[in-house]
Design a protein around this motif. Structure first.
Motif, short mmCIF file in Angstrom:
data_model
loop_
_atom_site.label_atom_id
_atom_site.label_comp_id
_atom_site.label_asym_id
_atom_site.label_seq_id
_atom_site.Cartn_x
_atom_site.Cartn_y
_atom_site.Cartn_z
N LEU A 19 1.12 -20.01 -6.62
CA LEU A 19 1.58 -19.25 -6.49
C LEU A 19 0.45 -18.49 -5.61
O LEU A 19 -0.95 -18.21 -6.39
N PRO A 20 0.46 -17.72 -4.22
CA PRO A 20 -0.93 -16.64 -3.26
C PRO A 20 -0.66 -15.94 -5.09
O PRO A 20 -0.25 -15.13 -5.36
N LYS A 21 -2.07 -15.27 -4.95
CA LYS A 21 -2.49 -14.21 -5.90
C LYS A 21 -2.67 -13.35 -5.57
O LYS A 21 -1.64 -11.98 -6.19
N LYS A 22 -1.78 -12.48 -4.28
CA LYS A 22 -1.06 -10.99 -3.47
C LYS A 22 0.24 -11.15 -4.28
O LYS A 22 1.20 -10.36 -4.85
N VAL A 23 1.03 -12.92 -4.41
CA VAL A 23 2.78 -12.13 -4.61
C VAL A 23 2.29 -12.28 -6.49
O VAL A 23 3.07 -11.20 -6.77
N LEU A 24 1.28 -13.04 -6.95
CA LEU A 24 1.38 -13.05 -8.55
C LEU A 24 0.78 -11.51 -8.62
O LEU A 24 1.88 -11.16 -10.11
N HIS A 25 -0.08 -11.14 -8.30
CA HIS A 25 -0.05 -9.71 -8.66
C HIS A 25 1.04 -8.88 -8.31
O HIS A 25 1.30 -8.00 -8.72
N GLU A 26 1.47 -9.11 -7.42
CA GLU A 26 2.89 -8.34 -7.09
C GLU A 26 4.05 -8.42 -8.28
O GLU A 26 4.56 -7.15 -8.54
N VAL A 27 4.05 -9.58 -8.16
CA VAL A 27 4.73 -9.88 -9.91
C VAL A 27 4.55 -8.93 -10.88
O VAL A 27 5.79 -8.68 -12.19
N ILE A 28 3.37 -9.19 -11.28
CA ILE A 28 2.93 -8.64 -12.86
C ILE A 28 2.92 -7.07 -12.07
O ILE A 28 3.24 -6.37 -12.86
N GLU A 29 2.41 -6.69 -10.98
CA GLU A 29 2.80 -5.47 -10.74
C GLU A 29 4.57 -4.38 -11.20
O GLU A 29 4.34 -3.47 -11.79
N ASP A 30 5.09 -5.61 -10.75
CA ASP A 30 6.39 -5.60 -11.49
C ASP A 30 7.06 -5.26 -12.57
O ASP A 30 7.58 -4.13 -12.90
N VAL A 31 6.28 -6.30 -13.42
CA VAL A 31 6.71 -6.24 -14.60
C VAL A 31 5.70 -4.87 -15.27
O VAL A 31 7.19 -4.02 -16.10
N VAL A 32 4.83 -4.01 -14.70
CA VAL A 32 4.20 -3.33 -15.05
C VAL A 32 5.04 -2.58 -14.71
O VAL A 32 5.44 -0.72 -16.12
N THR A 33 5.30 -2.18 -13.79
CA THR A 33 5.99 -0.90 -13.34
C THR A 33 7.65 -0.70 -14.36
O THR A 33 7.86 0.38 -14.53
#
Length: 906
Positions: free
Chosen positions: A704-718
């Motif tokens: 996965l692109p880092k940008k997308v993976l970070h977006e998923v992680i942010e969604d999880v934390v949020t």
């Protein structure tokens, strides 16, 4: 004063009796009366004498016309007188001859010899026609015509038909030769392979037979050559397209050469062949021509009338060439016709060729046509720019056809690709499909003998053939099949196009026989190379953009036409990225070069790569948006309010750490007390994060692109933190609140980088929400231990939950080197965590994650309600960190642990 008195006025009395104004009024009246009289006079003359004037004009014109008629009649009489003298010279009776019988006998012999000539001439005319000497055949025809007229004058029309009827019959036969000769001339003018001498021979025959002017001859020649071109190109015949175009170009070149040879210059002599032929025969007498035939020369000399012997039937009065400006005008008009004809008919002809290889062979035949040696001189003397018919009229049409074929092939390739994608998306949406794309564990973790090749070539071979490489990039066999089919479709196009643009076979032949190669023709062959390459790059860009648009509007939109949106997004994101490395022929569309294997730096290709990467990332972000629903589902399942209250506490809260606190009492005694501190995240949080991690593992998170993976992680934390904030009204016990607080700190440290201010604020807000459920004094006591245990838990989670860490370097910097800790007895209480290994024989020795334990000093803590007292902590589970450990970087921490654990002795 009346008008009748105007004529009797006395000027002197007038000035005496009237004032100036009255005199001016009288003057106006006199002028008005004069104008009225003029109008009346004009009307009277026009009405009464109109017919008389018309008659006078007609008589004047009749006089002029009658004078012209009389003048023409006089000219006709003079002409007839001259003709009578010319044709009756041979019939004048010599005054010395008095013997009538001899005259009659001589006249009969003359008639007989002329009849004999008329009888023999058809044979000679036929022979000349068969030998394609149509000018000589025309000369014989004209002599026969003269002899026929001579007999009519000599014998008379009536007596000739009665006494010698054979003359009229023979003339009927000979008269048909005029049309025969004209038709043969037209056939020669339309011939494909003809010499200038033959054309000039025919055109000179036209001059003798019809008195055609040179301007009309040129029009005739051009018209017949145009008919020849049309018959080749438009008529149905067995010739191939290649042959038709080759013959067409030959005729065009021949036409210019024929015009030059026949009308301008021939073999270095001024004046064309036509003029030379006519000058050569214009002074030739009939007897001179007849003497060339197989006739009795003595009889011709003795009995042929003098009027026939001395007659010059081949004199041409309009045998002067026309001006060069007229010639230029006609040639330019003809070239305009050629251009229009090629644009319509040759274009239709080229449409029959469906491959670039076919156009290549057409070009090969065309450029091998040899130009006349004097080609440049021809255009110089015509005072026109030099034209190469292939480059001027045919090469642009070939280039346009190449472009249309490229466009058609690309359209066909993209259409096939879309069909393959639609078919694949229709299959993988079913759960029972054997090779799913949203869970690639069946492919990634399945060993294959082809994963590592036995022999590594110099270049490593094709990427698509390296199974292990494809696994690391997450390119499944479905993606590889799409790329392979797409690449194969482009290969056919590029193989033909590469031969058309660079023609390696010709290059080899040049090396073998350089002196015999026409370099100018080779340069003409590749005249359109830059244009075709530019078009190929443009159409390739447009087609890729069209496919990207298809993927975005049809496959990953809100309601996709085929398949499921989340699965479609995974497939299309991977496929767009795979095109960059797996489709070598797509790369060739932008970097096609003469030398095989040579890559030309091309900004358009780089732009396409950037575009594909950008769109792949965008489609991955579409998947990330769809995955938000899955995150909510996991949170509902594992961390809902109902699940927290519906289970026993020992299932909700995992094992806590027992910490012994030792402190001094006021009487000099040391008091020991034990507290329980959260040691690891709650079971529900672990299940939630494990479920997320498992989902990510299915799609190979490192691809996965880092940008997308970070977006998923942010969604999880949020999702997690928002749920805790909303959870504010829950009736939590303090013990549960400590566990939730531990979960918040653990999640924040694990998944929130320090530069993400929004999530940090959200984490602080959620902490404040939970702190309202905890006694402040207890929080001050528990907080140092919770902080230490959070670090330990995060450190233990680095391997298992590594997919959910967006800031690994920062985390290593925060955690520092791995702690080494032992229990009091110096025996390790926990087995080291090892990497997940293959079920068979291990490839590597176990890699320990935790470090050997050692004795640690007690940690001092301050109790809020009492004076500062010394207290020591000892962990019953013998798991503790050194509070004074040096902060190290992630790399230093890793290699430090490696040095002490893996290679050091415990």
């Amino acid at each position: 004063m009346t008008t009748t008195n105007y004529l009797d006025l006395d000027i002197n009395k007038l000035f005496e009796e009237y004032t100036i104004k009255e005199i001016e009024a009288i003057q106006k009246k006199i002028q008005h009366e004069s104008d009225r009289k003029k109008i009346e006079l004009r009307t009277l003359v026009g009405e009464r004498y109109r017919d008389l004037i018309l008659a006078a004009d007609t008589i004047r014109k009749m006089k002029i016309t009658s004078e012209h008629v009389i003048s023409r009649i006089i000219d006709i009489e003079n002409k007839f007188g001259e003709l009578q003298k010319k044709y009756l010279i041979g019939f004048k009776i010599d005054s010395i001859q008095n013997d009538d019988e001899k005259n009659v006998e001589a006249s009969q012999d003359s008639i007989i010899i002329q009849i004999k000539i008329l009888m023999d001439v058809p044979q000679y005319i036929w022979s000349s026609i068969e030998n394609k000497d149509l000018l000589f055949a025309t000369q014989l025809y004209l002599i026969a015509q003269h002899i026929n007229y001579s007999l009519l004058f000599e014998v008379g029309s009536t007596d000739l038909s009665i006494k010698y009827p054979i003359v009229s019959k023979q003339w009927d036969v000979i008269s048909q030769f005029k049309n025969i000769i004209l038709n043969k001339c037209n056939n020669v003018l339309q011939s494909l392979d003809v010499q200038p001498g033959s054309i000039a021979n025919c055109l000179a025959a036209f001059v003798l037979l019809n008195g055609t002017s040179f301007s009309d001859l040129l029009d005739k020649l051009i018209s017949m050559r145009n008919q020849a071109i049309k018959s080749i190109v438009t008529d149905e015949n067995d010739n191939s397209v290649k042959t038709k175009i080759k013959l067409c170009i030959k005729i065009l070149i021949q036409t210019i050469n024929l015009i030059y040879s026949c009308f301008i210059n021939s073999e270095g002599e001024s004046g064309g062949l036509i003029l030379q032929y006519l000058i050569k025969i214009q002074d030739q007498e009939a007897y001179s021509l007849l003497s060339q035939l197989d006739l009795n020369q003595e009889l011709l000399q003795e009995f042929l009338p003098l009027v026939t012997k001395q007659h010059k039937p081949f004199t041409v009065h309009n045998s002067e060439n026309f001006c060069i400006l007229d010639l230029q005008k006609r040639i330019k008009s003809w070239l305009h016709w050629v251009a229009e004809f090629c644009n319509h008919e040759i274009t239709k002809l080229l449409d029959l060729i469906i491959s670039i290889r076919g156009l290549y062979y057409v070009r090969e035949e065309a450029v091998n046509i040899n130009l006349p040696e004097n080609w440049n001189k021809i255009w110089e003397e015509l005072s026109l720019p030099r034209i190469t018919f292939w480059m001027e009229f045919f090469q642009p049409l070939i280039s346009q056809r190449v472009k249309r074929i490229i466009n058609d092939k690309w359209m066909e390739t993209i259409t096939t690709l879309k069909s393959d994608v639609i078919e694949l998306l229709g299959k993988i949406c079913y759960d029972k499909f054997e090779y799913p794309e949203h869970d690639l564990r069946w492919f990634i973790w399945k060993d294959s003998p082809n994963d590592i090749p036995q022999k590594l070539t110099k270049n490593g071979g094709l990427d698509s053939k390296r199974s292990l490489l494809m696994k690391t990039k997450g390119y499944s066999p479905n993606i590889l099949k799409l790329c392979e089919n797409f690449d194969t479709s482009l290969h056919v196009l590029l193989a033909d196009l590469e031969q058309y643009l660079y023609e390696t076979e010709r290059v080899m032949s040049i090396k073998d026989n350089l002196l015999s190669t026409n370099i100018s023709l080779i340069s003409d062959s590749f005249f359109d190379r830059a244009e075709i390459q530019e078009y190929l790059q443009t159409i390739s860009t447009n087609m890729i953009e069209d496919f990207i648009n298809f993927a975005k509007t049809t496959c990953v939109n809100d309601k996709p036409d085929y398949g499921q949106r989340d699965v479609n997004a995974i497939v299309m994101a991977r496929f767009l990225l795979a095109l960059i490395t797996l489709s070598s022929n797509l790369n060739k569309c932008f970097t096609l070069s003469k030398v095989s294997g040579l890559t030309i730096t091309n900004m358009k290709w780089q732009t396409i790569c950037d575009k594909l990467k950008e769109e792949s990332t965008f489609i991955w972000s579409v998947w990330a948006k769809t995955y938000k629903v899955k995150i909510s589902e996991h949170r509902e399942k594992f961390i809902s309010k109902e699940s927290l209250h519906g289970y026993p506490i020992h299932l909700v809260i995992s094992e806590w750490e027992k910490v012994t606190i030792e402190e001094d009492s006021g009487e000099g005694k040391r008091i020991k007390s034990e507290i329980l501190v959260p040691y690891q995240p709650s079971i529900h949080l672990q299940k939630f994060l494990t479920a997320i991690n498992k989902d990510l593992n299915k799609i190979i998170p490192h691809t996965l692109p880092k940008k997308v993976l970070h977006e998923v992680i942010e969604d999880v934390v949020t999702e997690l933190l928002n749920h805790i904030i909303v959870f504010n009204d829950a009736n939590l016990s303090q013990k549960q609140a400590f566990q939730v607080l531990f979960d918040i700190k653990y999640s924040s440290l694990l998944m929130i980088p320090r530069e993400n201010k929004i999530l940090i604020d959200l984490s602080n807000k959620s902490c404040e929400t939970i702190l309202s459920k905890i006694d402040p004094f207890d929080y001050d006591v528990f907080n140092p231990f919770i902080h230490t245990n959070v670090k330990k838990s995060v450190q233990r989670s680095l391997l298992i939950l590594g997919n959910l860490i967006p800031h690994l370097e920062q985390l290593h910097s925060i955690l520092g080197a791995r702690s080494e800790y032992n229990n009091i007895e110096g025996v390790k209480s926990d087995l080291p965590t090892v990497l997940a290994l293959y079920t068979g024989a291990p490839w590597f020795p176990p890699l320990t994650v935790t470090a050997p334990a050692k004795n640690l000093p007690l940690v001092t803590a301050t109790l809020p309600e009492k004076t500062q007292r010394k207290k020591t902590t000892s962990k019953e589970t013998t798991k503790s960190d050194s509070a004074g450990a040096t902060i190290k970087s992630g790399a230093a921490a890793f290699f430090g642990a490696m040095g002490s654990d893996w290679f050091g002795s415990s």
